[in-house]
Write a protein that holds these residues in place. Structure first.
Motif, short mmCIF file in Angstrom:
data_model
loop_
_atom_site.label_atom_id
_atom_site.label_comp_id
_atom_site.label_asym_id
_atom_site.label_seq_id
_atom_site.Cartn_x
_atom_site.Cartn_y
_atom_site.Cartn_z
N VAL A 83 3.24 6.44 -18.83
CA VAL A 83 3.22 5.81 -17.72
C VAL A 83 2.51 6.86 -16.57
O VAL A 83 2.69 7.88 -16.71
CB VAL A 83 4.80 5.68 -17.06
N SER A 84 1.83 6.33 -15.92
CA SER A 84 0.88 7.13 -15.03
C SER A 84 1.34 7.45 -13.72
O SER A 84 0.89 8.31 -12.80
CB SER A 84 -0.67 6.29 -14.74
N GLY A 85 2.42 6.84 -13.15
CA GLY A 85 2.70 6.83 -11.86
C GLY A 85 4.36 6.23 -11.52
O GLY A 85 4.51 5.24 -12.08
N ILE A 86 4.93 6.60 -10.54
CA ILE A 86 6.19 6.02 -10.23
C ILE A 86 6.21 6.22 -8.68
O ILE A 86 5.93 7.06 -7.89
CB ILE A 86 7.47 6.68 -10.70
N THR A 87 7.16 5.48 -8.02
CA THR A 87 7.44 5.11 -6.76
C THR A 87 9.02 5.01 -6.65
O THR A 87 9.44 4.32 -7.50
CB THR A 87 6.75 4.12 -5.96
N VAL A 88 9.56 6.08 -5.86
CA VAL A 88 11.03 6.01 -5.82
C VAL A 88 11.49 5.85 -4.26
O VAL A 88 10.94 6.40 -3.57
CB VAL A 88 11.52 7.33 -6.48
N ILE A 145 1.04 -1.20 -0.09
CA ILE A 145 -0.05 0.06 0.01
C ILE A 145 0.82 1.18 0.10
O ILE A 145 1.80 1.21 0.96
CB ILE A 145 -0.88 -0.02 1.32
N ILE A 146 0.75 2.15 -0.80
CA ILE A 146 1.48 3.36 -0.94
C ILE A 146 0.46 4.65 -0.71
O ILE A 146 -0.46 4.68 -1.48
CB ILE A 146 2.12 3.35 -2.26
N SER A 147 0.63 5.11 0.32
CA SER A 147 -0.43 6.41 0.75
C SER A 147 0.26 7.48 1.74
O SER A 147 1.56 7.41 1.88
CB SER A 147 -1.58 5.54 1.63
N GLU A 165 10.15 2.19 -9.10
CA GLU A 165 9.09 1.10 -9.44
C GLU A 165 8.06 1.60 -10.21
O GLU A 165 7.65 2.88 -9.76
CB GLU A 165 8.58 0.77 -7.77
N ILE A 166 7.67 0.87 -11.12
CA ILE A 166 6.59 1.52 -12.22
C ILE A 166 5.77 0.24 -12.39
O ILE A 166 6.26 -0.74 -12.90
CB ILE A 166 7.22 1.80 -13.53
N VAL A 167 4.34 0.39 -12.03
CA VAL A 167 3.55 -0.56 -12.37
C VAL A 167 2.71 -0.27 -13.75
O VAL A 167 2.32 0.94 -13.62
CB VAL A 167 2.44 -0.87 -11.15
N VAL A 168 2.77 -1.04 -14.65
CA VAL A 168 2.21 -0.86 -15.84
C VAL A 168 1.02 -2.06 -16.24
O VAL A 168 1.03 -3.04 -15.78
CB VAL A 168 2.94 -0.74 -17.12
N ILE A 178 -2.93 0.48 -4.15
CA ILE A 178 -2.59 -0.90 -3.37
C ILE A 178 -2.21 -2.01 -4.67
O ILE A 178 -2.96 -2.01 -5.61
CB ILE A 178 -3.95 -1.37 -2.93
N PHE A 179 -1.18 -2.64 -4.55
CA PHE A 179 -0.45 -3.43 -5.35
C PHE A 179 -0.53 -4.69 -4.79
O PHE A 179 0.10 -4.92 -3.45
CB PHE A 179 0.73 -2.91 -5.89
N VAL A 180 -0.88 -5.71 -5.34
CA VAL A 180 -0.93 -7.35 -4.79
C VAL A 180 -0.28 -8.19 -5.67
O VAL A 180 -0.11 -8.08 -6.86
CB VAL A 180 -2.27 -7.59 -4.74
N1 LIG Z 1 1.88 3.09 -11.99
C1 LIG Z 1 2.44 3.41 -10.73
N2 LIG Z 1 3.67 2.70 -10.58
C2 LIG Z 1 4.01 2.76 -9.17
N3 LIG Z 1 3.68 3.57 -8.33
C3 LIG Z 1 2.64 4.34 -8.44
C4 LIG Z 1 1.85 4.38 -9.77
N4 LIG Z 1 0.86 5.06 -9.67
C5 LIG Z 1 0.91 5.57 -8.58
N5 LIG Z 1 1.95 5.38 -7.70
C6 LIG Z 1 2.19 5.43 -6.44
O1 LIG Z 1 0.99 5.75 -5.72
C7 LIG Z 1 1.11 6.81 -5.15
C8 LIG Z 1 -0.33 7.62 -4.99
O2 LIG Z 1 -0.77 7.57 -6.36
P1 LIG Z 1 -1.99 8.61 -6.44
O3 LIG Z 1 -3.04 8.20 -5.31
O4 LIG Z 1 -1.63 9.99 -6.54
O5 LIG Z 1 -2.63 7.79 -7.69
P2 LIG Z 1 -3.55 8.56 -8.85
O6 LIG Z 1 -3.79 7.47 -9.82
O7 LIG Z 1 -3.05 9.82 -9.18
O8 LIG Z 1 -4.79 8.62 -7.81
P3 LIG Z 1 -5.75 10.13 -7.48
O9 LIG Z 1 -6.29 10.32 -8.90
O10 LIG Z 1 -6.48 9.62 -6.53
O11 LIG Z 1 -4.40 11.06 -7.28
C9 LIG Z 1 2.09 7.91 -6.02
O12 LIG Z 1 2.77 9.06 -5.02
C10 LIG Z 1 3.38 6.90 -6.29
O13 LIG Z 1 4.06 6.66 -5.24
#
Ligand SMILES: Nc1ncnc2c1ncn2[C@@H]1O[C@H](COP(=O)(O)OP(=O)(O)OP(=O)(O)O)[C@@H](O)[C@H]1O
Ligand SMILES: Nc1ncnc2c1ncn2[C@@H]1O[C@H](COP(=O)(O)OP(=O)(O)OP(=O)(O)O)[C@@H](O)[C@H]1O
Ligand SMILES: Nc1ncnc2c1ncn2[C@@H]1O[C@H](COP(=O)(O)OP(=O)(O)OP(=O)(O)O)[C@@H](O)[C@H]1O
Ligand SMILES: [Mg+2]
Ligand SMILES: [Mg+2]
Ligand SMILES: [Mg+2]
Lengths: 120, 120, 120
Positions: free
Chosen positions: C29-34, A10-12, C66-69, A95-97
């Motif tokens: 790519v829609s998000g990343i975690t570092v 969970i990343i929050s 980390e990048i989830v796709v 949340i990633f599983v």
């Molecule tokens: N595709 C991804 N791969 C890896 N980590 C991600 C990805 N998308 C989001 N994250 C991680 O999750 C955290 C929270 O994402 P976030 O809640 O902003 O997602 P979101 O899709 O933009 O939702 P919201 O529209 O509610 O903001 C980000 O800060 C990042 O660390």
């Protein structure tokens, strides 16, 4: 080993972590691992207009919470996270599983589902 | 790619890390990634009696050691971790094992098992 | 859920991270975690000759990205990482690819591939 082991990541935001931890205990979760990460949703492209000025998208401080379960249903943890950590504002998190192939408790050598049980 | 790649994730105390690292080299492990995490077993519920006072369960500092293997048997790494990192006292830690679908070495583009080999 | 979700984990030097992030946006790519990690290749054994003096192999500071796709092809991310993060010198880093079983967006409850989409 035929036990099904699963990691819920969970990343929050850090804000409601203490409450979440207390609720996890109630549904039977036996341990957690937490780390500080930086995250960004990249939806707006790499620059965005902030008060009229283009700026780089920043990384925000997030908490990564890792929970490995076997007997506790994955859905229970997911539901709890969605309940406690949802504010309705952007940035609530993901949340990633993931599947595991095995787990061990180092002190006892217990393996699989047993590795997650407490017996004192 | 038909190579079987596996990640072994060890969450333990930092104390014997140097010895563990040296022994990993001897069984052929080609690299490791280490990070600082916080962890808790949640077995006692969210409060416990400490010198007669109820207190919140704390998170303890732990080391997360990640080791990806292909030719080195997973069991060799697990056995080594259990041997070196076991003190017999609560908190020795966990080992979580995960499947990978692929690996790459960025410098050479090598893929799969090859991504983990050293050839100079 | 029948969507195929994949995590791409990149462990590399921090140097070209900003450029890499900008290019990730361009391929969708829609998000990343570092996070900050420490890493070592262990190829030289646990001591090496450094200016004539045997010393312990050190851990170097690395960035874990980390990048989830789901819809974005894994290969696109791998190719981009190899292009941007490759210097040709030892230590350029690794890419590890893992399967997921599911993903959720906490704010909306969206699941699977949907959890990674932005719709405002
Ligand atoms: N595709 C991804 N791969 C890896 N980590 C991600 C990805 N998308 C989001 N994250 C991680 O999750 C955290 C929270 O994402 P976030 O809640 O902003 O997602 P979101 O899709 O933009 O939702 P919201 O529209 O509610 O903001 C980000 O800060 C990042 O660390
Ligand atoms: N179910 C779990 N999910 C994720 N991380 C866990 C889990 N259980 C334990 N951990 C991590 O492993 C670390 C060590 O756990 P610990 O050795 O205390 O396990 P334990 O089952 O309580 O064993 P012991 O009875 O020997 O103390 C914890 O600090 C936490 O970081
Ligand atoms: N087998 C492995 N398991 C886990 N992490 C690893 C592994 N091998 C390397 N790493 C991580 O990847 C980082 C970069 O590795 P590095 O690029 O030095 O690999 P290498 O095989 O030595 O390649 P090169 O020959 O180009 O140096 C390391 O600092 C470490 O964090
Ligand atoms: Mg967002
Ligand atoms: Mg414990
Ligand atoms: Mg190297």
């Amino acid at each position: 080993m035929s036990d099904v082991l699963t990691k819920i990541e969970i990343i929050s935001r850090p804000d409601r972590f203490d409450e979440f931890k207390r609720e996890l205990v109630k549904i039977g979760v036996s341990g957690i691992t937490v780390s500080n990460v930086f995250g960004a949703g990249l939806q707006k492209g790499f620059t965005e207009l902030y008060r009229g000025v283009k700026k780089e998208i920043n990384l925000y401080e997030r908490l990564k919470i890792e929970i490995v379960v076997c007997k506790v249903p994955v859905q229970d943890v997911v539901d709890l996270a969605c309940k406690i950590l949802k504010t309705g504002k952007p940035g609530d998190g993901k949340i990633f599983v993931y599947p595991l192939t095995n787990a061990y408790k180092i002190r006892t050598g217990d393996e699989g589902c047993e590795a997650l049980q407490h017996k004192d």
